[in-house]
Every structure is written in structure tokens, then in C-alpha cells.
Design an enzyme around this catalytic site. Structure first.
Site, PDB file in Angstrom:
ATOM      1  N   TYR A   1     -15.603  19.636  22.363  1.00  0.00           N
ATOM      2  CA  TYR A   1     -16.078  18.246  22.368  1.00  0.00           C
ATOM      3  C   TYR A   1     -17.047  18.019  21.226  1.00  0.00           C
ATOM      4  O   TYR A   1     -17.006  16.988  20.553  1.00  0.00           O
ATOM      5  CB  TYR A   1     -16.765  17.898  23.703  1.00  0.00           C
ATOM      6  CG  TYR A   1     -17.073  16.419  23.796  1.00  0.00           C
ATOM      7  CD1 TYR A   1     -16.148  15.539  24.346  1.00  0.00           C
ATOM      8  CD2 TYR A   1     -18.259  15.900  23.275  1.00  0.00           C
ATOM      9  CE1 TYR A   1     -16.398  14.174  24.387  1.00  0.00           C
ATOM     10  CE2 TYR A   1     -18.515  14.544  23.312  1.00  0.00           C
ATOM     11  CZ  TYR A   1     -17.582  13.679  23.861  1.00  0.00           C
ATOM     12  OH  TYR A   1     -17.827  12.336  23.891  1.00  0.00           O
TER      13      TYR A   1
ATOM     14  N   PHE B   1      -8.032  -7.712   2.659  1.00  0.00           N
ATOM     15  CA  PHE B   1      -7.033  -7.035   3.461  1.00  0.00           C
ATOM     16  C   PHE B   1      -7.203  -7.534   4.892  1.00  0.00           C
ATOM     17  O   PHE B   1      -8.320  -7.817   5.328  1.00  0.00           O
ATOM     18  CB  PHE B   1      -7.115  -5.504   3.384  1.00  0.00           C
ATOM     19  CG  PHE B   1      -5.998  -4.879   4.182  1.00  0.00           C
ATOM     20  CD1 PHE B   1      -4.691  -4.941   3.706  1.00  0.00           C
ATOM     21  CD2 PHE B   1      -6.216  -4.336   5.436  1.00  0.00           C
ATOM     22  CE1 PHE B   1      -3.632  -4.469   4.475  1.00  0.00           C
ATOM     23  CE2 PHE B   1      -5.152  -3.850   6.191  1.00  0.00           C
ATOM     24  CZ  PHE B   1      -3.865  -3.913   5.706  1.00  0.00           C
ATOM     25  N   THR B   2      -6.100  -7.623   5.622  1.00  0.00           N
ATOM     26  CA  THR B   2      -6.092  -8.291   6.935  1.00  0.00           C
ATOM     27  C   THR B   2      -7.181  -7.771   7.891  1.00  0.00           C
ATOM     28  O   THR B   2      -8.039  -8.542   8.325  1.00  0.00           O
ATOM     29  CB  THR B   2      -4.706  -8.122   7.581  1.00  0.00           C
ATOM     30  OG1 THR B   2      -4.371  -6.726   7.587  1.00  0.00           O
ATOM     31  CG2 THR B   2      -3.638  -8.888   6.802  1.00  0.00           C
TER      32      THR B   2
ATOM     33  N   ASP C   1     -12.944   0.694  -0.158  1.00  0.00           N
ATOM     34  CA  ASP C   1     -11.774   0.942   0.688  1.00  0.00           C
ATOM     35  C   ASP C   1     -10.873   1.885  -0.104  1.00  0.00           C
ATOM     36  O   ASP C   1     -10.159   1.477  -1.008  1.00  0.00           O
ATOM     37  CB  ASP C   1     -11.057  -0.365   1.033  1.00  0.00           C
ATOM     38  CG  ASP C   1      -9.848  -0.126   1.936  1.00  0.00           C
ATOM     39  OD1 ASP C   1      -9.369   1.029   1.998  1.00  0.00           O
ATOM     40  OD2 ASP C   1      -9.373  -1.086   2.565  1.00  0.00           O
TER      41      ASP C   1
ATOM     42  N   LYS D   1      -2.560   6.868   5.016  1.00  0.00           N
ATOM     43  CA  LYS D   1      -1.814   6.583   3.782  1.00  0.00           C
ATOM     44  C   LYS D   1      -1.924   7.782   2.847  1.00  0.00           C
ATOM     45  O   LYS D   1      -1.290   8.794   3.065  1.00  0.00           O
ATOM     46  CB  LYS D   1      -2.362   5.306   3.126  1.00  0.00           C
ATOM     47  CG  LYS D   1      -1.910   4.014   3.804  1.00  0.00           C
ATOM     48  CD  LYS D   1      -2.744   3.676   5.008  1.00  0.00           C
ATOM     49  CE  LYS D   1      -2.578   2.247   5.447  1.00  0.00           C
ATOM     50  NZ  LYS D   1      -3.270   1.974   6.717  1.00  0.00           N
TER      51      LYS D   1
ATOM     52  N   ARG E   1       4.260 -10.162   3.529  1.00  0.00           N
ATOM     53  CA  ARG E   1       2.882 -10.205   3.061  1.00  0.00           C
ATOM     54  C   ARG E   1       2.707 -11.533   2.328  1.00  0.00           C
ATOM     55  O   ARG E   1       2.757 -11.621   1.120  1.00  0.00           O
ATOM     56  CB  ARG E   1       2.555  -9.031   2.129  1.00  0.00           C
ATOM     57  CG  ARG E   1       2.532  -7.682   2.818  1.00  0.00           C
ATOM     58  CD  ARG E   1       1.228  -7.262   3.474  1.00  0.00           C
ATOM     59  NE  ARG E   1       1.015  -7.682   4.837  1.00  0.00           N
ATOM     60  CZ  ARG E   1       0.261  -7.003   5.707  1.00  0.00           C
ATOM     61  NH1 ARG E   1      -0.273  -5.840   5.409  1.00  0.00           N
ATOM     62  NH2 ARG E   1       0.038  -7.487   6.899  1.00  0.00           N
TER      63      ARG E   1
ATOM     64  N   PHE F   1       0.433 -11.694  12.224  1.00  0.00           N
ATOM     65  CA  PHE F   1       1.674 -11.087  11.709  1.00  0.00           C
ATOM     66  C   PHE F   1       2.164  -9.942  12.586  1.00  0.00           C
ATOM     67  O   PHE F   1       3.349  -9.630  12.612  1.00  0.00           O
ATOM     68  CB  PHE F   1       1.475 -10.595  10.268  1.00  0.00           C
ATOM     69  CG  PHE F   1       0.326  -9.641  10.128  1.00  0.00           C
ATOM     70  CD1 PHE F   1      -0.969 -10.126   9.962  1.00  0.00           C
ATOM     71  CD2 PHE F   1       0.519  -8.278  10.186  1.00  0.00           C
ATOM     72  CE1 PHE F   1      -2.036  -9.251   9.850  1.00  0.00           C
ATOM     73  CE2 PHE F   1      -0.546  -7.395  10.075  1.00  0.00           C
ATOM     74  CZ  PHE F   1      -1.824  -7.883   9.907  1.00  0.00           C
TER      75      PHE F   1
HETATM   76  N1  F0G Z   1      -7.373  -0.949   4.209  1.00  0.00           N
HETATM   77  C1  F0G Z   1      -6.173  -1.026   3.595  1.00  0.00           C
HETATM   78  C2  F0G Z   1      -6.134  -1.276   2.128  1.00  0.00           C
HETATM   79  C3  F0G Z   1      -5.008  -0.856   4.332  1.00  0.00           C
HETATM   80  O1  F0G Z   1      -3.825  -0.940   3.717  1.00  0.00           O
HETATM   81  C4  F0G Z   1      -5.088  -0.644   5.735  1.00  0.00           C
HETATM   82  C5  F0G Z   1      -3.887  -0.517   6.545  1.00  0.00           C
HETATM   83  C6  F0G Z   1      -6.353  -0.577   6.326  1.00  0.00           C
HETATM   84  C7  F0G Z   1      -7.476  -0.718   5.524  1.00  0.00           C
HETATM   85  C8  F0G Z   1      -6.528  -0.365   7.807  1.00  0.00           C
HETATM   86  O2  F0G Z   1      -6.281   0.943   8.140  1.00  0.00           O
HETATM   87  O3  F0G Z   1      -4.271   0.780   9.647  1.00  0.00           O
HETATM   88  O4  F0G Z   1      -5.661   2.850   9.523  1.00  0.00           O
HETATM   89  O5  F0G Z   1      -6.545   0.835  10.624  1.00  0.00           O
HETATM   90  N2  F0G Z   1      -2.752  -0.856   6.143  1.00  0.00           N
HETATM   91  C9  F0G Z   1      -1.491  -0.695   6.816  1.00  0.00           C
HETATM   92  C10 F0G Z   1      -0.402  -1.326   5.978  1.00  0.00           C
HETATM   93  C11 F0G Z   1      -1.464  -1.131   8.227  1.00  0.00           C
HETATM   94  O6  F0G Z   1       0.743  -1.310   6.438  1.00  0.00           O
HETATM   95  O7  F0G Z   1      -0.664  -1.771   4.868  1.00  0.00           O
HETATM   96  P1  F0G Z   1      -5.653   1.368   9.565  1.00  0.00           P
END
Ligand code: F0G
Length: 462
Positions: free
Chosen positions: A75, A127-128, A218, A261, A385, A452
Site C-alpha cells: 500500500y 484540450f477537452t 502537458d 500515450k 475533433r 463528444f
Molecule cells: N492532455 C492531452 C494532450 C491529451 O491528449 C489527453 C488525452 C489528456 C491530456 C488526458 O489524459 O485521457 O489520460 O486522462 N487524450 C486522449 C485522446 C483521450 O484520445 O486524445 P487522460
């Protein structure tokens, strides 16, 4: 023999395979209708070539799988945490690491730690999930990327760059005290995987030092950014990708990472920083939302696979083949005259849905419709996108109408072959030729946030 003049063939061989199901056109028409014309809602087993995302879908190496067996599932104080922490410090320069279950876990923590209600967060395109966490913490996002990033046909080599004039204008308008940090992404996802140059990053560093504003990096696709620096920026041709990655990180203060990624794992992420006090506060917060500060929502084995994946991800041979495969697909489409975002990005080829479907106004979500049509044609799953992803303005409730209305063909790392890319290209070319037959869509269910992911649509009548 110069490696540069040779092909980018994969620096690995295949040890295990996963069999794929093939479907008929009728089955796919039924599946996409049941999914509300949203490729996120398809079942994976109904997909032939899955280019929805490059997130969490990489093939791990034999070494990473072996590392999974070394999981120390204590843990507290797992050996794998210390391995991960040391790897991050050596490869990425950040002194402190707080593991999180994935990237948005780190975005949540950093937004809560640094943002006060009424603040403004400038960034090189939104970014979303990143923007949503900034907004949930009370900030408004301000786009400060160079104008070229909003033009899919502009071939500039560093379309991820920050426009410092836009930053100056923001400081003039709201004052530096209301800007808790600059949100800087490398290999900007929503711009088409476009890199930031070292020259721009150094100027940004100087600007931030002048205004005493930290940079939150990021770094989800930092290795791909570093590869483009090596290939395109004067003075970097003889530098290793690993050394460029380290230099990029060392010019920033804090980092959020989705390790799903670049770092070649199926789950995981982290928040990293140099500041001791911020680290203490991040530890206090991570125990509330993710888990103890030495695992943050991950198993020991996940942290081990991540530590190994980080080193593999910054290897020159790996990254050259990874981006080479994306460029292979992009060039095939360009040769056939399919409009795509220029230059070809690091993780994906982005189709310009506005130009492929000129008969559909943006209110009818052309990129969403194109992604659905692509799936029906050959079972290739892509992602919208454009206006659907952009969502609504949090204050006015109006739909954002971004200049970029794109379909992303995202290539998982180490998963598909060149023959798969050929099949994808043939399908895209055929769908683009018959684009006039594609109808617009409207929402039949619109979620309040990140619409989305779970939104549902229905085709408009002629
Ligand atoms: N920042 C970027 C630039 C990303 O592309 C993503 C995720 C995140 C943050 C968030 O990270 O998914 O681990 O919580 N991108 C994915 C995509 C979902 O398909 O582009 P996460």
C-alpha cells in the site's frame, strides 16, 4: 550507411497477435445506428482497425510485461514508485512525482492547487479535459497559440508555438496576478499534433520569468514533439530525442502526463514538479482523490511498466518508426488529394472535414458524420475533433464553432502494420470520393460536459 536515408521499419518483431473480427457493411450500418452515430459508443469487437485514439492502446514490450511481474503491491512506499520517480527525474528532469490514475487525474490536482475563481489560464490551444478542469476550478481559458494553428493548410513547421503578443494582450487586460500559470502542451493534440519549437519555448520561459508566472507542461506527447525538433529545428539534427525531451522539460516548472500515450502503457499518469512546497500540497490532495502519494490510483505493476515504457519511448529508433508510420499514412492520403492538416502530426492524420464535406454547414457536425461514414465503409474507427468536441461556452451556453473541423485517424503505438495503413488509406479515399452522399447530424442526446464521449446523434433528412 546513413540511417536517415533508410526506411523507418519497426525496431521490433511481433511475438503475440490478437485476432480481429471482420464484419459486413450491413452489420456496421446497424452498429453505428445503435451507437447513435458516435464512434465512442461502438463496441470494440465490431471495429476492424481502431484509430479512435492513441491513448492506452499501445502494445507493451516484452520487458514491460516482464516488469509487470515485478509489481510491489505494497500500500505504501512500493519499490516501483521509487523506480518511476527516479526515471522521471532522469528522463524528464522533474524532481517530484505524484502518480495519478491517468492524465486528467493530474489535471484535476494541478487545477485545484493553482487556480482561484476568476483566474485566466492561457494555453496553446485547449484540450477537452484540461480546459474542463481549469473551468471547474473557476478559471476561464484563453487560446494563445499562433494563428497558423487554426489553418489546416498552413505548412509552418511549429504550429504549436505560443504567440507572445497574445500573452502580452492578456496581461494588459487582466493583470499578471490573475494568471496562475501558462498551460503549455507539447505536440498540440487539437491542432493536429503540431510541435512547439525550442526557440519559442525559450522565449516563453523568459516571458514567464519576467511576469513570475509558472509553466504547466502537458507532456503527454513530448517525445513526438522532441522528434520534430530534431528533424526541423536548426541546431538539433545531431541531438538525441532523449536529450531534447530532457531540455524541453527542464524549461518548464510543473508537468501533467497521460502516460497512456507517449509512455507506452495502457493506464497511468502523473503530476510532476520541482517546487518542494507545491509537492507537499499535491501529496495532501492526491490522497483525497486518487490514492496514497506513492501509488495515486495505480498498481505497483502499472508504475513499473510505466518506468520501463518511458525509457523505451524516448529511444530515437522507436520514435522515428512511430512518427514514420503516421507520415506514411498521411502521405498516401495527400497523394490521393484528400485534404488533411499540414504538416502531418506526430500521433495522427487529421482529415479536414470542412473541405471533404463542403455541402454540410458546421452546425450539422460534418466531422462527426464523416467519422460515422468511415466506420461503415471498412470498419475503421476514427474520432471527431471539431464542433462536437469543442462543446459550449461555459458562460453563454453557445456552441463553440472552432476553425478546425477534423476527423482524427489516430495511430496506436506498435500495434498496426503498413498493410493496415494501406487499407485505411483506400477506405478514406473512397469515402472522400463519395462524400456528397453523407448527411448531416443533429444531437438526439447532448451531455452537459465532454459531450463528444457519450453524445448521441441522428441523421438529418435530405
Ligand atoms: N492532455 C492531452 C494532450 C491529451 O491528449 C489527453 C488525452 C489528456 C491530456 C488526458 O489524459 O485521457 O489520460 O486522462 N487524450 C486522449 C485522446 C483521450 O484520445 O486524445 P487522460
Amino acid at each position: 550507411m546513413s540511417a536517415k536515408r533508410r526506411s523507418w521499419a519497426e525496431p521490433f518483431r511481433i511475438k503475440m497477435v490478437e485476432l480481429l473480427k471482420t464484419t459486413t457493411r450491413e452489420e456496421r450500418e446497424r452498429a453505428i445506428a445503435e451507437a447513435g452515430y458516435n464512434t465512442f459508443l461502438l463496441r470494440s469487437e465490431d471495429v476492424y482497425i481502431d484509430l479512435l485514439t492513441d491513448s492506452g492502446v499501445s502494445a507493451m514490450s516484452d520487458r514491460q510485461w516482464a516488469g509487470m511481474m515485478l509489481g510491489d503491491e505494497a500500500y505504501a512506499g512500493s519499490a516501483n514508485f521509487y523506480h518511476l520517480r527516479d526515471t522521471i527525474e532522469q528522463c524528464y528532469s522533474y524532481k517530484h512525482t505524484v502518480p495519478t490514475h491517468q492524465g486528467r487525474g493530474a489535471e484535476h490536482l494541478v487545477s485545484r492547487l493553482l487556480i482561484k475563481p476568476g483566474d485566466w489560464v492561457p494555453g496553446n490551444m485547449y484540450f477537452t479535459t484540461t480546459r474542463l478542469h481549469q473551468e471547474l476550478a473557476g478559471a476561464s481559458f484563453v487560446d494563445v497559440i499562433v494563428d497558423a494553428a487554426h489553418d489546416p493548410a498552413d505548412p509552418s513547421p511549429f504550429k504549436g508555438n505560443v504567440d507572445l503578443d497574445k500573452l502580452d494582450a492578456l496581461v494588459e487586460r487582466v493583470g499578471a496576478a490573475r494568471i496562475p500559470y501558462v498551460s503549455l502542451a507539447t505536440a498540440v493534440n487539437m491542432a493536429g499534433g503540431q510541435p512547439v519549437s525550442m526557440a519559442n519555448l525559450r522565449e516563453l520561459r523568459a516571458w514567464c520569468d519576467r511576469h513570475r508566472i509558472p509553466i504547466v507542461h502537458d507532456m503527454t506527447r513530448v517525445a513526438e514533439n522532441a522528434y520534430f525538433v530534431q528533424q526541423r529545428e536548426p541546431g538539433y539534427a545531431d541531438r538525441s530525442v532523449a536529450s531534447i525531451v530532457h531540455e524541453i522539460c527542464s524549461l518548464t516548472d510543473i508537468a501533467t502526463m497521460s502516460a497512456k500515450k507517449d509512455a507506452l502503457v495502457n493506464i497511468g499518469g502523473f503530476l510532476a514538479m520541482n517546487d518542494d512546497d507545491l509537492y507537499r500540497r499535491a501529496c495532501d490532495l492526491v490522497v483525497v482523490y486518487e490514492g496514497l502519494h506513492t501509488y495515486g490510483g495505480l498498481a505497483g505493476r502499472d508504475m513499473e511498466a510505466m518506468a520501463i515504457g518511458i525509457r523505451e519511448s524516448i529511444d530515437d529508433h522507436h520514435i522515428r518508426a512511430r512518427v514514420g508510420q503516421v507520415e506514411y499514412l498521411g502521405h498516401k492520403l495527400m497523394q490521393a488529394g484528400v485534404p488533411i492538416v499540414q504538416p502531418i502530426g506526430g500521433h495522427a492524420v487529421f482529415l479536414d472535414a470542412r473541405r471533404i464535406l463542403p455541402h454540410l454547414p458546421q452546425e450539422q457536425f460534418p466531422a462527426q458524420a464523416l467519422a460515422a461514414a468511415l466506420y461503415v465503409d471498412a470498419g475503421v474507427r476514427a474520432m471527431e475533433r471539431g464542433a462536437v468536441s469543442a462543446g459550449r461556452n461555459k458562460d453563454t451556453g453557445q456552441n463553440y464553432m472552432p476553425k478546425l473541423e477534423l476527423v482524427r485517424l489516430t495511430i496506436p503505438r506498435r500495434v498496426y502494420t503498413q498493410a493496415h495503413m494501406d487499407v485505411v488509406a483506400e477506405s478514406v479515399i473512397e469515402v472522400a470520393e463519395q462524400a456528397r452522399t453523407i448527411k448531416g447530424l443533429r444531437f438526439s442526446y447532448e451531455p452537459e460536459q465532454l459531450r463528444f464521449f457519450l453524445g448521441r446523434f441522428e441523421p438529418l433528412a435530405d
